[in-house]
Design an enzyme around this catalytic site. Structure first.
Site, mmCIF file in Angstrom:
data_model
loop_
_atom_site.group_PDB
_atom_site.id
_atom_site.type_symbol
_atom_site.label_atom_id
_atom_site.label_comp_id
_atom_site.label_asym_id
_atom_site.label_seq_id
_atom_site.Cartn_x
_atom_site.Cartn_y
_atom_site.Cartn_z
ATOM 1 N N ASP A 95 -5.366 23.186 -0.119
ATOM 2 C CA ASP A 95 -4.480 24.267 -0.545
ATOM 3 C C ASP A 95 -5.238 25.590 -0.448
ATOM 4 O O ASP A 95 -6.449 25.613 -0.224
ATOM 5 C CB ASP A 95 -3.909 24.021 -1.936
ATOM 6 C CG ASP A 95 -4.956 23.976 -3.034
ATOM 7 O OD1 ASP A 95 -6.085 24.425 -2.794
ATOM 8 O OD2 ASP A 95 -4.645 23.498 -4.133
ATOM 9 N N ASP A 267 1.855 16.075 -3.967
ATOM 10 C CA ASP A 267 0.505 15.924 -4.519
ATOM 11 C C ASP A 267 0.556 16.235 -5.998
ATOM 12 O O ASP A 267 1.427 16.980 -6.458
ATOM 13 C CB ASP A 267 -0.474 16.888 -3.843
ATOM 14 C CG ASP A 267 -0.367 18.297 -4.434
ATOM 15 O OD1 ASP A 267 -1.174 18.633 -5.311
ATOM 16 O OD2 ASP A 267 0.554 19.044 -4.044
ATOM 17 N N CYS A 305 1.359 -5.775 -9.097
ATOM 18 C CA CYS A 305 0.404 -4.926 -8.394
ATOM 19 C C CYS A 305 -0.725 -5.788 -7.826
ATOM 20 O O CYS A 305 -1.238 -6.689 -8.505
ATOM 21 C CB CYS A 305 -0.168 -3.880 -9.343
ATOM 22 S SG CYS A 305 -1.368 -2.771 -8.566
ATOM 23 N N CYS A 307 -3.635 -4.390 -6.546
ATOM 24 C CA CYS A 307 -4.858 -3.590 -6.438
ATOM 25 C C CYS A 307 -6.055 -4.381 -6.964
ATOM 26 O O CYS A 307 -5.904 -5.400 -7.654
ATOM 27 C CB CYS A 307 -4.710 -2.276 -7.206
ATOM 28 S SG CYS A 307 -4.849 -2.404 -9.006
ATOM 29 N N CYS A 310 -6.011 -4.956 -10.812
ATOM 30 C CA CYS A 310 -5.075 -5.967 -11.303
ATOM 31 C C CYS A 310 -5.452 -7.374 -10.835
ATOM 32 O O CYS A 310 -5.162 -8.359 -11.521
ATOM 33 C CB CYS A 310 -3.652 -5.625 -10.859
ATOM 34 S SG CYS A 310 -2.957 -4.205 -11.748
ATOM 35 N N HIS A 336 -6.037 1.734 -9.883
ATOM 36 C CA HIS A 336 -4.705 1.195 -10.159
ATOM 37 C C HIS A 336 -3.628 2.263 -10.037
ATOM 38 O O HIS A 336 -2.591 2.044 -9.391
ATOM 39 C CB HIS A 336 -4.630 0.578 -11.554
ATOM 40 C CG HIS A 336 -3.222 0.238 -11.942
ATOM 41 N ND1 HIS A 336 -2.553 -0.856 -11.441
ATOM 42 C CD2 HIS A 336 -2.328 0.906 -12.721
ATOM 43 C CE1 HIS A 336 -1.312 -0.868 -11.906
ATOM 44 N NE2 HIS A 336 -1.154 0.188 -12.690
#
Length: 372
Positions: A95, A267, A305, A307, A310, A336
């Protein structure tokens, strides 16, 4: 030879208006709608780039203002650019620093730019559109944002009208600065909460040959209803054949609404900041891991999930790590939460492809809000 076209492809459009697309930079293809995790100062807090990549994220955001403080810019230059500095081989967006600068209390704005004091050492400096472009050119991100004035949602009409003109003038000056061959430049539409000023800004900014367009000034405390109105007015004014980026919006319900209104990119610091504070996102709502109810809970954070967190750790263990003060807790929580957002975006893209986004959105929110 450097790529000159962001190659945005509109792959599907749902009857609701939601868009499914993709664009390509020097560092890969980004599927949209996309959520960009935030690595403000050149890193995602407590989490290696390797782990962020494993969540499915295809693009990260870094901040021009923070990366210009102290010796950071020189360090990035010495490393050969932001990709090497961050250890990130995929797309990066920077940005312009406008949002951070305009939140400082002692700024002075004129036609040339903004004069302010750096937070770290108090040095008085001036950031102009040209200077913002030069910093972002040196950082080497794939997507660079034009320098704009971000105004408060409570700003009066007279001030916002003047600000729109300033943002347009600055945008033209940004476009005149030569960037690296691989870099793309996005323009930013402002206009506060005034519908006609939003349309005016969109008309002026889209008349400049940018590679994509963003809606700014909608994460400044205006609330869901005003955000929805501003995006609903502005999005139809943006070109169909280029990426549309809604800056700083990051709650799941806000993203779903903005996708419905035709936006492509998002974002926010919310998933990573909440993670470090022990607030985890799940498909059945937010979970505060320090709650005593999880002392003997052997379930993963989210049973759907996949990930690393998890797959490997239970709620009780993560709670234990937070109370132990071990940095591993923040890393696991961040992995996560970023994965949750990337899974959500993947599900959104699939729903648009299958022309069922409205029902998907309704059903997703019913489950997500169930345990509030």
């Amino acid at each position: 030879m450097a790529q000159r076209d962001i190659q945005f492809r509109l792959l599907a459009k749902d009857r609701s208006g939601a868009r499914r697309g993709a664009f390509t930079t020097h560092h890969g293809t980004v599927q949209t709608p996309a959520f960009m995790p935030v690595g403000t100062a050149g890193y995602v807090h407590s989490t290696p780039a390797r782990d962020v990549a494993e969540t499915g994220a295809e693009v990260l955001l870094a901040n021009t203002y923070h990366l210009s403080l102290g010796d950071r810019l020189a360090s990035v230059r010495y490393m050969g650019g932001l990709h090497r500095f961050m250890g990130w081989e995929r797309t990066i967006l920077t940005d312009s620093g406008g949002f951070q600068v305009f939140s400082l209390p002692d700024r002075v704005i004129d036609d040339e730019g903004v004069t302010f004091s750096y937070e770290e050492d108090g040095e008085r400096v001036m950031l102009s559109p040209e200077k913002s472009m030069e910093i972002q050119r040196d950082l080497g991100a794939d997507i660079v944002m034009a320098f704009d004035e971000c105004v408060s949602h409570t700003a009066d009409r007279k001030y916002v009208g003047k600000s729109v003109g300033l943002t347009t003038a600055w945008a033209s000056r940004c476009r005149d600065v030569k960037l690296q061959d691989h870099q793309f430049l996005f323009g930013i539409v402002q206009g506060g909460v005034f519908d006609d000023l939003r349309r005016k800004s969109a008309k002026e900014i889209t008349s400049i040959p940018f590679d994509g367009f963003a809606i700014g000034g909608v994460s400044v405390g205006e609330g869901f209803d005003l955000m929805r109105r501003v995006v609903g007015v502005t999005a139809p004014c943006l070109p169909e054949d280029l990426p549309r980026y809604l800056m700083g919006v990051g709650l799941p319900e806000d993203i779903l609404e903005a996708v419905h209104l035709g936006m492509d990119m998002f974002d926010c610091v919310i998933p990573t900041r909440y993670a470090r504070q022990g607030t985890l996102f799940t498909r059945t709502g937010k979970l505060r891991i320090k709650n005593k109810n999880f002392r003997k809970d052997r379930y993963p954070l989210d049973t759907k999930c996949s990930c690393y967190t998890c797959r490997t750790f239970s709620r009780m263990v993560l709670r234990y790590l937070f109370f132990s003060g071990d940095p591993l807790a923040e890393t696991l929580a961040t992995i996560h939460n970023i994965t949750f957002y990337q899974d959500m975006m993947s599900d959104i893209r699939r729903a648009i492809e299958e022309n069922r986004f409205e029902s998907f959105k309704r059903e997703w929110l019913e489950i997500y809000k169930k345990n509030r």
